[in-house]
Design a protein around this motif. Structure first.
Motif, short mmCIF file in Angstrom:
data_model
loop_
_atom_site.label_atom_id
_atom_site.label_comp_id
_atom_site.label_asym_id
_atom_site.label_seq_id
_atom_site.Cartn_x
_atom_site.Cartn_y
_atom_site.Cartn_z
N VAL A 68 0.89 -1.18 0.00
CA VAL A 68 -0.07 0.08 0.06
C VAL A 68 0.79 1.30 0.24
CG1 VAL A 68 -1.48 1.34 1.46
CG2 VAL A 68 -2.18 -0.92 1.02
N PHE A 69 1.99 1.17 0.75
CA PHE A 69 2.72 2.48 0.90
C PHE A 69 3.20 3.04 -0.41
CE2 PHE A 69 7.11 4.05 1.44
CZ PHE A 69 6.92 5.19 1.97
N PRO A 70 3.86 2.59 -1.32
CA PRO A 70 4.16 3.18 -2.70
C PRO A 70 2.91 3.75 -3.48
CG PRO A 70 4.40 0.79 -2.76
CD PRO A 70 4.17 0.89 -1.43
N VAL A 71 1.84 3.01 -3.32
CA VAL A 71 0.54 3.51 -3.89
C VAL A 71 0.21 4.77 -3.50
CG1 VAL A 71 -1.82 3.13 -4.41
CG2 VAL A 71 -0.16 1.12 -4.61
N VAL A 72 0.19 4.80 -2.04
CA VAL A 72 -0.55 6.22 -1.36
C VAL A 72 0.70 7.31 -1.56
CG1 VAL A 72 -0.84 7.20 0.90
CG2 VAL A 72 -1.64 4.84 0.33
N ARG A 73 2.13 6.83 -1.73
CA ARG A 73 2.97 7.81 -2.06
C ARG A 73 2.91 8.45 -3.14
NH1 ARG A 73 7.26 10.03 -5.14
NH2 ARG A 73 8.73 10.72 -3.92
N ARG A 74 2.49 7.66 -4.32
CA ARG A 74 2.27 8.49 -5.53
C ARG A 74 1.04 9.16 -5.57
NH1 ARG A 74 4.48 9.49 -10.23
NH2 ARG A 74 3.80 8.65 -11.74
N LEU A 75 -0.04 8.69 -4.95
CA LEU A 75 -1.16 9.64 -4.85
C LEU A 75 -0.91 11.02 -3.91
CD1 LEU A 75 -3.87 6.92 -3.99
CD2 LEU A 75 -3.41 8.21 -6.27
N LEU A 112 -9.53 8.35 -3.52
CA LEU A 112 -8.59 7.23 -3.95
C LEU A 112 -7.43 6.77 -2.65
CD1 LEU A 112 -7.73 7.96 -7.54
CD2 LEU A 112 -9.21 6.23 -6.64
N ALA A 113 -7.09 7.74 -2.04
CA ALA A 113 -6.01 7.48 -1.03
C ALA A 113 -6.59 7.12 0.32
CB ALA A 113 -4.92 9.05 -0.93
#
Length: 272
Positions: free
Chosen positions: A100-107, A140-141
């Motif tokens: 999850v971390f890299p996805v939220v970082r991108r958002l 989304l985040a």
């Protein structure tokens, strides 16, 4: 600077050291050792703090000093996973958190750009669209961990990127915006004292470029690679979409003029 922009900066004290565990790094000039994704860095302490934080560059971990999660670390740690860390939650819990971390970082990086665009008076006609983009990115985040783990933010990024481009064009109108250097390979380029006002340098490679004394006022720097670029005495006042990781990766000095959205790196003084 927008009032809530600091929320989109890393607060390591509220994070479970996610960048030190979830992300991989390879032995190089930036990292002293190899580390696979999901394995804690050898320097990570039991309290999730870095054991060599004040000596990262001296000990070969310069890459850590140029990284910023845009606030994703504390969000994933304290909100998405409700304060339950990866050490005590079990293997499945840890694996999910690391996905999850890299996805939220991108958002969160996208939230950072949209927030800045909303502060541009010249982009006021686009503000309704930008606010909708901000709300959708935040929605989304804010999803549950299981939803975030399978989310591919690329399509949303592409859509919002077009909106950010329009905001940039509005802000740079009349400031040499016709000089488009998007994606240009300017690695090692001799640009000392160059007039780059309002120029689009979106995605440009400026690795080790000599930008000493360059005028980068209102230049669009979204996605530009500034690793090792010399910004000594350069003027980046009003530069668009310049982020802290970009500034941290560059070289500069007391004469470098920066926009209010970023802070002067501590290691700049030490490197002069």
């Amino acid at each position: 600077m927008p009032a809530h922009l600091p929320l989109l900066r890393a607060d390591c004290a509220a994070c479970f050291g996610l960048c030190c565990v979830a992300l991989p790094f390879a032995r190089s000039a930036d990292f002293a050792h190899d580390k696979p994704a999901g394995k804690p860095c050898a320097n990570l302490r039991a309290d999730h703090a870095c054991g060599i934080h004040t000596d990262l560059r001296a000990k070969g971990y310069a890459g850590c000093t140029v990284y910023d999660c845009f606030g994703a670390g504390q969000r994933v740690s304290q909100v998405t996973f409700g304060g339950r860390d990866w050490r005590t939650g079990g293997e499945a819990h840890a694996r999910l958190m690391f996905e999850v971390f890299p996805v939220v970082r991108r958002l969160h990086e996208l939230l950072r750009y949209v927030t800045e665009a909303l502060a541009l008076d010249a982009a006021r006609p686009l503000h309704p669209e930008l606010r909708r983009a901000l709300e959708e990115t935040e929605r989304l985040a804010a999803q549950r961990p299981e939803e975030l783990a399978v989310l591919d933010p690329a399509a949303h990024w592409h859509e919002v990127a077009e909106l950010l481009l329009r905001a940039s064009e509005s802000a740079r109108e009349g400031r040499q915006q016709s000089r488009d250097r998007r994606g240009a390979d300017l690695a090692g380029a001799q640009l000392k004292g160059a007039d780059l006002r309002g120029v689009s340098l979106r995605g440009a490679c400026l690795i080790a470029a000599d930008l000493t004394g360059a005028d980068l006022r209102h230049a669009d720097l979204i996605g530009a690679d500034l690793r090792g670029a010399d910004l000594t005495d350069a003027d980046l006042t009003g530069a668009l979409f310049l982020t802290q990781p970009q500034v941290n990766a560059a070289r500069g000095g007391p004469g470098t003029r920066l926009p209010g959205s970023v802070v002067r790196p501590v290691h700049w003084a030490a490197s002069r």
